[in-house]
Scaffold this active site. Structure first.
Site, mmCIF file in Angstrom:
data_model
loop_
_atom_site.group_PDB
_atom_site.id
_atom_site.type_symbol
_atom_site.label_atom_id
_atom_site.label_comp_id
_atom_site.label_asym_id
_atom_site.label_seq_id
_atom_site.Cartn_x
_atom_site.Cartn_y
_atom_site.Cartn_z
ATOM 1 N N GLY A 1 0.842 -1.192 -0.004
ATOM 2 C CA GLY A 1 0.016 0.058 0.036
ATOM 3 C C GLY A 1 0.879 1.350 0.019
ATOM 4 O O GLY A 1 1.880 1.239 0.600
ATOM 5 N N ARG B 1 0.937 -5.190 -5.899
ATOM 6 C CA ARG B 1 1.264 -6.507 -5.232
ATOM 7 C C ARG B 1 1.445 -7.402 -6.224
ATOM 8 O O ARG B 1 0.767 -7.420 -7.070
ATOM 9 C CB ARG B 1 -0.164 -6.567 -4.294
ATOM 10 C CG ARG B 1 -0.423 -5.527 -3.540
ATOM 11 C CD ARG B 1 -1.571 -5.766 -2.056
ATOM 12 N NE ARG B 1 -2.059 -4.434 -1.696
ATOM 13 C CZ ARG B 1 -1.787 -4.302 -0.668
ATOM 14 N NH1 ARG B 1 -0.680 -4.765 -0.006
ATOM 15 N NH2 ARG B 1 -2.198 -2.952 -0.064
ATOM 16 N N GLY C 1 5.547 -2.394 3.667
ATOM 17 C CA GLY C 1 5.202 -3.011 4.826
ATOM 18 C C GLY C 1 5.911 -4.457 5.144
ATOM 19 O O GLY C 1 6.818 -4.715 4.487
ATOM 20 N N ASP C 2 5.084 -5.182 6.038
ATOM 21 C CA ASP C 2 5.826 -6.441 6.491
ATOM 22 C C ASP C 2 5.737 -7.357 5.312
ATOM 23 O O ASP C 2 6.487 -8.281 5.461
ATOM 24 C CB ASP C 2 5.183 -7.022 7.669
ATOM 25 C CG ASP C 2 3.612 -7.012 7.588
ATOM 26 O OD1 ASP C 2 2.963 -6.470 6.675
ATOM 27 O OD2 ASP C 2 3.063 -7.691 8.637
ATOM 28 N N THR D 1 4.142 2.646 5.680
ATOM 29 C CA THR D 1 2.716 2.154 5.806
ATOM 30 C C THR D 1 2.013 2.945 6.756
ATOM 31 O O THR D 1 2.581 3.476 7.882
ATOM 32 C CB THR D 1 2.527 0.617 6.159
ATOM 33 O OG1 THR D 1 1.411 0.352 6.549
ATOM 34 C CG2 THR D 1 3.414 0.301 7.229
ATOM 35 N N ASP E 1 -0.343 2.250 8.668
ATOM 36 C CA ASP E 1 -0.769 1.676 10.125
ATOM 37 C C ASP E 1 -0.025 1.602 10.986
ATOM 38 O O ASP E 1 -0.396 1.255 12.454
ATOM 39 C CB ASP E 1 -1.137 0.184 9.654
ATOM 40 C CG ASP E 1 -2.478 0.067 8.667
ATOM 41 O OD1 ASP E 1 -3.143 0.975 8.438
ATOM 42 O OD2 ASP E 1 -2.603 -1.133 8.153
ATOM 43 N N ASP F 1 2.272 -0.443 12.007
ATOM 44 C CA ASP F 1 2.109 -2.008 12.526
ATOM 45 C C ASP F 1 3.540 -2.553 12.354
ATOM 46 O O ASP F 1 3.419 -3.838 12.241
ATOM 47 C CB ASP F 1 1.102 -2.683 11.953
ATOM 48 C CG ASP F 1 1.134 -2.687 10.366
ATOM 49 O OD1 ASP F 1 1.932 -2.124 9.875
ATOM 50 O OD2 ASP F 1 0.337 -3.394 9.824
ATOM 51 N N ARG G 1 -17.509 16.839 13.635
ATOM 52 C CA ARG G 1 -17.726 17.102 14.618
ATOM 53 C C ARG G 1 -18.752 18.381 14.687
ATOM 54 O O ARG G 1 -19.774 18.517 15.215
ATOM 55 C CB ARG G 1 -16.816 17.304 15.798
ATOM 56 C CG ARG G 1 -17.438 17.981 16.980
ATOM 57 C CD ARG G 1 -16.020 18.042 18.020
ATOM 58 N NE ARG G 1 -15.639 16.708 18.467
ATOM 59 C CZ ARG G 1 -16.285 15.904 19.284
ATOM 60 N NH1 ARG G 1 -17.320 16.031 19.760
ATOM 61 N NH2 ARG G 1 -15.377 14.797 19.522
ATOM 62 N N ARG H 1 -6.467 -2.589 10.235
ATOM 63 C CA ARG H 1 -6.867 -3.906 10.409
ATOM 64 C C ARG H 1 -6.716 -4.803 11.409
ATOM 65 O O ARG H 1 -7.346 -5.431 12.209
ATOM 66 C CB ARG H 1 -6.756 -4.626 9.234
ATOM 67 C CG ARG H 1 -8.019 -4.826 8.202
ATOM 68 C CD ARG H 1 -7.390 -5.199 6.947
ATOM 69 N NE ARG H 1 -6.683 -4.274 6.122
ATOM 70 C CZ ARG H 1 -5.619 -4.581 5.306
ATOM 71 N NH1 ARG H 1 -5.281 -5.724 4.859
ATOM 72 N NH2 ARG H 1 -5.019 -3.552 4.971
ATOM 73 N N GLU I 1 -15.414 10.349 22.231
ATOM 74 C CA GLU I 1 -16.260 9.959 23.702
ATOM 75 C C GLU I 1 -15.695 8.189 23.739
ATOM 76 O O GLU I 1 -15.449 7.843 24.696
ATOM 77 C CB GLU I 1 -17.573 9.755 23.330
ATOM 78 C CG GLU I 1 -18.209 11.029 23.831
ATOM 79 C CD GLU I 1 -17.774 12.338 22.857
ATOM 80 O OE1 GLU I 1 -17.963 12.043 21.801
ATOM 81 O OE2 GLU I 1 -17.159 13.259 23.352
HETATM 82 P P1 ATP Z 1 0.929 -2.966 3.338
HETATM 83 O O1 ATP Z 1 1.271 -2.774 5.047
HETATM 84 O O2 ATP Z 1 0.569 -1.428 3.122
HETATM 85 O O3 ATP Z 1 -0.229 -4.026 3.171
HETATM 86 P P2 ATP Z 1 2.948 -4.742 2.507
HETATM 87 O O4 ATP Z 1 4.372 -4.611 2.362
HETATM 88 O O5 ATP Z 1 2.420 -5.510 3.737
HETATM 89 O O6 ATP Z 1 2.278 -3.109 2.589
HETATM 90 P P3 ATP Z 1 1.988 -6.804 0.902
HETATM 91 O O7 ATP Z 1 0.821 -6.899 -0.128
HETATM 92 O O8 ATP Z 1 1.612 -7.548 1.917
HETATM 93 O O9 ATP Z 1 1.946 -5.299 1.408
HETATM 94 O O10 ATP Z 1 3.169 -7.332 0.195
HETATM 95 C C1 ATP Z 1 3.598 -6.587 -0.826
HETATM 96 C C2 ATP Z 1 4.314 -7.478 -1.799
HETATM 97 O O11 ATP Z 1 5.595 -8.226 -1.252
HETATM 98 C C3 ATP Z 1 3.603 -8.596 -2.232
HETATM 99 O O12 ATP Z 1 2.581 -8.249 -3.311
HETATM 100 C C4 ATP Z 1 4.604 -9.841 -2.697
HETATM 101 O O13 ATP Z 1 4.952 -9.435 -3.956
HETATM 102 C C5 ATP Z 1 5.474 -9.382 -1.443
HETATM 103 N N1 ATP Z 1 5.449 -10.504 -0.518
HETATM 104 C C6 ATP Z 1 4.758 -10.650 0.472
HETATM 105 N N2 ATP Z 1 4.727 -11.758 0.941
HETATM 106 C C7 ATP Z 1 5.729 -12.330 0.400
HETATM 107 C C8 ATP Z 1 6.247 -13.862 0.734
HETATM 108 N N3 ATP Z 1 6.018 -14.597 1.699
HETATM 109 N N4 ATP Z 1 7.295 -14.086 -0.196
HETATM 110 C C9 ATP Z 1 7.705 -13.617 -1.166
HETATM 111 N N5 ATP Z 1 7.211 -12.211 -1.558
HETATM 112 C C10 ATP Z 1 6.304 -11.577 -0.651
#
Ligand code: ATP
Length: 328
Positions: A15, A76, A106-107, A130, A132, A134, A159, A176, A192
C-alpha cells in the site's frame, strides 16, 4: 566507509503511504552524494521481475518531497512469492549490475526482501512505509503521522455536523490489526469512545458508556472505530445496535477510507523519510544487509528484517489510560 556497493536499486511496494516519495528522493540523493549509481524500479516486485528500471540522478527526484503517493508506483505481486519469480528478479538485477536493493513498504514487502536475500545472498535494506504503524522496530512508520493529521482534520469537520444536529457519529479509520491510528486520532479528536482490535469493549458496555456521556450533558458524540475492531461484524452493525438500544440520538456512520492514505506528507514524515533513506544507503555501503531502518528513541537504528516482521508493534497503554480519563 567501506564501498563495495556500486549501484543501488530502490522500489516501493504494498500500500502507498505519504512520505514514500521523500524516501525515494533521499535514497537517490544519498547515492549521488556517495558517488554510487541509483536505479528506480517501477511497480515494486512486479517491475523487478520485468526489468522496469530507470536510471535516477539527484535531479530526477526534484519537486517530489511534498507529494503523496509514490512516483515509482506500487504493486502487489503474487509471482514474486514463487521461486521462479524471484529468480527472474535476480537475473534482472545482475544484468543491470545492481548490487544492493532498498525496499520501501510494509511487512509483506519485508518478507519478500528477506526471502530474496536468503536465496541469492543479495544485499537488501527495508524502509517502513505504511500508514498503519504496525511494524516492530520503529516508533513511527512513514505515512503514519500524515495519516493522523488527515484523520483528525476529518473528525473535526464531522464534529461540526454532529454538534449542530445532536448526532452520534461512528467514524471508521484504517487499522485492520492494530489500533494506533484510532487511539491517537480518538484522543486528538476528542472522541467519546475509541474501539480498537486490541480491546473488546462489548456492545452493552458501549451503549452504557454512551448513555453515561449523554446523562453527563453531552448532546453529540464521536466514536472512533478501527476497521479491525472486534465488536459487532462491522461499523454498520454497531450503528444498528446502538440505534435500537439508545434513545435521543440520530446515529450516523462515516467510513473515511482511502482519503487517509493520500495528501502531502507532514513535516515529520518528510524529515523521517530523509533520515531513513540516508541510513539505508549508508548501511548498504557499510556492508550491512537484511535490516530495516527505524526510529527508536529519536535515533535511526537497524532492526533485523526478521524481527521487524515477527515482532509485535504494541499499543501504547498510557494512551489507552489517557483516552479513558478524557472521556469522563
Ligand atoms: P501494507 O502494509 O501496506 O499492506 P505490505 O508490504 O505488507 O504493505 P503486501 O501486499 O503484504 O504489502 O506485500 C507486498 C508484496 O511483497 C507482495 O505483493 C509480494 O509481492 C511480496 N511478498 C509478500 N509476502 C511475500 C512472501 N511470503 N514471499 C515473497 N514475497 C512476498
Amino acid at each position: 566507509m567501506k564501498n563495495t556497493i556500486k549501484k543501488i536499486a530502490v522500489l516501493t511496494s504494498g500500500g502507498d503511504a505519504p512520505g514514500m516519495n521523500a524516501a525515494i528522493r533521499s535514497v537517490v540523493r544519498a547515492c549521488a552524494y556517495h558517488k554510487i549509481e541509483c536505479v528506480g524500479v517501477y511497480r515494486g516486485y512486479e517491475g523487478l521481475m520485468e526489468g522496469d528500471f530507470k536510471q535516477m540522478n539527484a535531479r530526477s527526484v526534484k519537486g517530489i518531497i511534498n507529494k503523496g503517493g509514490t512516483i515509482l508506483k506500487s504493486a502487489r505481486s503474487l509471482e514474486f512469492k514463487t521461486k521462479e519469480g524471484r529468480q527472474l528478479a535476480f537475473e534482472n538485477l545482475q544484468k543491470e549490475g545492481i548490487d544492493g536493493l532498498v525496499v520501501i513498504g510494509g511487512d509483506g514487502t519485508f518478507t519478500g526482501a528477506m526471502i530474496f536475500n536468503q536465496e541469492f545472498n543479495f544485499p537488501v535494506m527495508g524502509i517502513p512505509g505504511t500508514i498503519d504503524n504496525d511494524i516492530f522496530g520503529t516508533s513511527h512508520t512513514l505515512g503514519f503521522d500524515t495519516a493522523l493529521n488527515t484523520v483528525v482534520d476529518a473528525i473535526d469537520k464531522i464534529r461540526d455536523t454532529a454538534s449542530s444536529h445532536n448526532r452520534l457519529f461512528f467514524v471508521e479509520v484504517m487499522g485492520r490489526d492494530v489500533g494506533h491510528i484510532a487511539l491517537n486520532v480518538g484522543i486528538a479528536g476528542g472522541a467519546e469512545e475509541i474501539l480498537i482490535p486490541e480491546e473488546d469493549l462489548g456492545l452493552d458496555r458501549l451503549v452504557e458508556s454512551l448513555n453515561r456521556s449523554k446523562k453527563s450533558g453531552k448532546s453529540s458524540s464521536i466514536v472512533v472505530v478501527a476497521e479491525g475492531d472486534k465488536i459487532g461484524k462491522n461499523i454498520f452493525e454497531l450503528k444498528d445496535y446502538v440505534d435500537e438500544n439508545m434513545e435521543g440520538y440520530d446515529v450516523r456512520v462515516s467510513v473515511l477510507g482511502h482519503m487517509q492514505r493520500g495528501g502531502a506528507p507532514s513535516c515529520f514524515d518528510r524529515v523521517l523519510a530523509s533520515r531513513m533513506g540516508v541510513k539505508a544507503v549508508e548501511s548498504l555501503i557499510e556492508g550491512q544487509t537484511n535490516y530495516m531502518v527505524g526510529l527508536l528513541n529519536n535515533k535511526i537504528e537497524l532492526t533485523p528484517l526478521d524481527n521487524a516482521i515477527k515482532g509485535k508493534s504494541k499499543i501504547n497503554l498510557e494512551l489507552l489510560r489517557v483516552s479513558d480519563i478524557m472521556s469522563t
